[in-house]
Design a protein around this motif. Structure first.
Motif, PDB file in Angstrom:
ATOM      1  N   PHE A 148       0.733  -1.427  -0.122  1.00  0.00           N
ATOM      2  CA  PHE A 148      -0.023  -0.085  -0.015  1.00  0.00           C
ATOM      3  C   PHE A 148       0.852   1.234   0.042  1.00  0.00           C
ATOM      4  N   ILE A 149       1.832   1.058   0.654  1.00  0.00           N
ATOM      5  CA  ILE A 149       3.084   2.458   0.771  1.00  0.00           C
ATOM      6  C   ILE A 149       3.777   2.269  -0.581  1.00  0.00           C
ATOM      7  N   HIS A 150       4.449   1.056  -1.093  1.00  0.00           N
ATOM      8  CA  HIS A 150       5.399   1.140  -1.841  1.00  0.00           C
ATOM      9  C   HIS A 150       4.819   1.474  -3.159  1.00  0.00           C
ATOM     10  N   MET A 151       3.634   0.838  -3.468  1.00  0.00           N
ATOM     11  CA  MET A 151       3.143   0.990  -4.998  1.00  0.00           C
ATOM     12  C   MET A 151       2.978   2.537  -5.486  1.00  0.00           C
ATOM     13  N   PRO A 152       2.282   3.183  -4.536  1.00  0.00           N
ATOM     14  CA  PRO A 152       2.146   4.749  -5.043  1.00  0.00           C
ATOM     15  C   PRO A 152       3.459   5.470  -5.104  1.00  0.00           C
ATOM     16  N   LEU A 153       4.584   5.202  -4.487  1.00  0.00           N
ATOM     17  CA  LEU A 153       5.517   5.771  -4.543  1.00  0.00           C
ATOM     18  C   LEU A 153       6.322   5.042  -5.585  1.00  0.00           C
ATOM     19  N   ALA A 154       6.162   3.902  -6.020  1.00  0.00           N
ATOM     20  CA  ALA A 154       6.908   3.354  -7.066  1.00  0.00           C
ATOM     21  C   ALA A 154       6.388   4.087  -8.501  1.00  0.00           C
ATOM     22  N   ILE A 155       4.908   4.360  -8.371  1.00  0.00           N
ATOM     23  CA  ILE A 155       4.435   5.136  -9.398  1.00  0.00           C
ATOM     24  C   ILE A 155       5.128   6.520  -9.797  1.00  0.00           C
ATOM     25  N   VAL A 156       5.416   7.141  -8.391  1.00  0.00           N
ATOM     26  CA  VAL A 156       5.885   8.478  -8.477  1.00  0.00           C
ATOM     27  C   VAL A 156       7.419   8.475  -8.912  1.00  0.00           C
ATOM     28  N   ILE A 157       8.129   7.385  -8.634  1.00  0.00           N
ATOM     29  CA  ILE A 157       9.581   7.262  -9.137  1.00  0.00           C
ATOM     30  C   ILE A 157       9.617   6.805 -10.615  1.00  0.00           C
ATOM     31  N   VAL A 158       8.584   5.988 -11.218  1.00  0.00           N
ATOM     32  CA  VAL A 158       8.721   5.924 -12.502  1.00  0.00           C
ATOM     33  C   VAL A 158       7.990   7.038 -13.580  1.00  0.00           C
ATOM     34  N   ALA A 159       6.990   7.712 -12.827  1.00  0.00           N
ATOM     35  CA  ALA A 159       6.554   8.664 -13.731  1.00  0.00           C
ATOM     36  C   ALA A 159       7.511   9.862 -13.652  1.00  0.00           C
ATOM     37  N   GLY A 160       8.152  10.340 -12.475  1.00  0.00           N
ATOM     38  CA  GLY A 160       9.014  11.202 -12.395  1.00  0.00           C
ATOM     39  C   GLY A 160      10.331  11.200 -13.005  1.00  0.00           C
ATOM     40  N   SER A 161      10.900  10.073 -13.110  1.00  0.00           N
ATOM     41  CA  SER A 161      12.121   9.686 -13.760  1.00  0.00           C
ATOM     42  C   SER A 161      11.893   9.732 -15.289  1.00  0.00           C
ATOM     43  N   VAL A 162      10.703   9.174 -15.527  1.00  0.00           N
ATOM     44  CA  VAL A 162      10.658   9.114 -17.068  1.00  0.00           C
ATOM     45  C   VAL A 162      10.383  10.731 -17.524  1.00  0.00           C
ATOM     46  N   VAL A 163       9.595  11.240 -16.939  1.00  0.00           N
ATOM     47  CA  VAL A 163       9.491  12.928 -17.548  1.00  0.00           C
ATOM     48  C   VAL A 163      10.630  13.449 -17.392  1.00  0.00           C
ATOM     49  N   HIS A 164      11.448  13.388 -16.326  1.00  0.00           N
ATOM     50  CA  HIS A 164      12.442  14.118 -16.176  1.00  0.00           C
ATOM     51  C   HIS A 164      13.644  13.818 -17.137  1.00  0.00           C
ATOM     52  N   CYS A 165      13.615  12.547 -17.454  1.00  0.00           N
ATOM     53  CA  CYS A 165      14.394  12.087 -18.848  1.00  0.00           C
ATOM     54  C   CYS A 165      14.123  12.637 -19.952  1.00  0.00           C
ATOM     55  N   LEU A 166      12.726  12.394 -20.363  1.00  0.00           N
ATOM     56  CA  LEU A 166      12.441  12.917 -21.637  1.00  0.00           C
ATOM     57  C   LEU A 166      12.432  14.435 -21.833  1.00  0.00           C
ATOM     58  N   LEU A 167      12.263  15.070 -20.921  1.00  0.00           N
ATOM     59  CA  LEU A 167      12.321  16.642 -21.026  1.00  0.00           C
ATOM     60  C   LEU A 167      13.661  17.251 -21.014  1.00  0.00           C
ATOM     61  N   ILE A 168      14.786  16.449 -20.927  1.00  0.00           N
ATOM     62  CA  ILE A 168      16.077  16.886 -20.704  1.00  0.00           C
ATOM     63  C   ILE A 168      16.567  16.601 -22.387  1.00  0.00           C
ATOM     64  N   GLU A 169      17.311  17.733 -22.583  1.00  0.00           N
ATOM     65  CA  GLU A 169      17.990  17.607 -24.181  1.00  0.00           C
ATOM     66  C   GLU A 169      19.511  17.623 -23.907  1.00  0.00           C
ATOM     67  N   GLY A 170      19.900  16.480 -23.655  1.00  0.00           N
ATOM     68  CA  GLY A 170      21.216  16.173 -23.203  1.00  0.00           C
ATOM     69  C   GLY A 170      22.029  15.383 -23.934  1.00  0.00           C
ATOM     70  N   THR A 171      22.992  14.537 -23.415  1.00  0.00           N
ATOM     71  CA  THR A 171      23.754  13.413 -24.290  1.00  0.00           C
ATOM     72  C   THR A 171      22.988  12.334 -24.653  1.00  0.00           C
ATOM     73  N   MET A 172      21.855  11.934 -24.060  1.00  0.00           N
ATOM     74  CA  MET A 172      21.133  10.882 -24.544  1.00  0.00           C
ATOM     75  C   MET A 172      20.666  11.023 -25.745  1.00  0.00           C
ATOM     76  N   GLU A 173      20.659   9.957 -26.669  1.00  0.00           N
ATOM     77  CA  GLU A 173      20.186   9.614 -27.906  1.00  0.00           C
ATOM     78  C   GLU A 173      18.593   9.830 -28.027  1.00  0.00           C
ATOM     79  N   THR A 174      17.760  10.410 -28.550  1.00  0.00           N
ATOM     80  CA  THR A 174      16.353  10.581 -28.607  1.00  0.00           C
ATOM     81  C   THR A 174      15.669   9.545 -28.572  1.00  0.00           C
ATOM     82  N   ILE A 175      15.727   8.551 -29.781  1.00  0.00           N
ATOM     83  CA  ILE A 175      15.083   7.255 -29.861  1.00  0.00           C
ATOM     84  C   ILE A 175      15.221   6.258 -28.837  1.00  0.00           C
TER      85      ILE A 175
END
Length: 212
Positions: A148-175
């Protein structure tokens, strides 16, 4: 049958290696690295590795990484979680060393960059999960309470990490970056759906046994 299982194990691990390794390899060829210092580069690659570990975690939870048993999968999930915390700490520490004012703005949610609040929120969620996991026995958290505690936090981790990564225009290749992010979301969604179905089936069996 044994040959098919062995091939399946190899294919699964090759797919995981490619999903994480290709973005790292392509990032290593980025022209932007020529204008970056070693500490900044280390911090950036630590962030990429952290995202890769976020992909591995739900796969371990769902038992999708053969030939690991359920027990070994849980143990691996625990140790990978520790590695994830370490990767995040290296990422944040490196960025702090290279630009303290920017990190202060990010940590206080005052940064003008749109990707900062998502990364910081994911970071705090990772730290909270790690802290609670280390105190789980002392707090006597039951499995249902922990989920009950872990699942919502896991969703926050995944959503935050993915959006953070997609919005950064850095060294990572887009595709390759987009593919890795899609895999992270897909793996997390798959595990959560499977666990939900499993819990419903168990509840139905318990209710059926009680009626009998």
């Amino acid at each position: 049958m044994t040959g098919w299982r062995s091939a399946r194990v190899i294919l699964v691990w090759v797919a995981i290696a490619l999903a994480i390794g290709v973005p790292v390899a392509l990032a290593a060829t980025s022209e932007q690295l020529a204008w970056r210092g070693p500490v900044y580069i280390l911090a950036g690659f630590a962030g990429i590795v952290a995202l890769g570990l976020v992909l591995v975690q739900p796969l371990l939870t769902g038992g999708y990484l053969p030939p690991l048993s359920a027990y070994r999968g849980r143990r691996a999930h625990h140790w990978i979680g520790g590695a994830l915390v370490l990767a995040v700490l290296v990422h944040v520490a490196g960025l702090w060393i290279t630009s303290p004012p920017d990190m202060i703005d990010a940590l206080t949610y005052t940064s003008p960059t749109p990707f900062s609040p998502f990364g910081v929120t994911a970071m705090w969620a990772i730290f909270i999960v790690a802290l609670l996991a280390s105190l789980r026995r002392r707090l006597e958290l039951r499995p249902r309470t922990w989920r009950f505690i872990h699942m919502p936090l896991a969703i926050v981790i995944v959503a935050g990490s993915v959006v953070h990564c997609l919005l950064i225009e850095g060294t990572m290749e887009t595709i390759s970056k987009a593919v890795l992010c899609v895999l992270v979301v897909a793996a997390t969604a798959k595990v959560m759906m499977d666990l939900q179905v499993w819990r419903k089936r168990r509840t139905l069996r318990e209710e059926s046994g009680a009626r009998q």
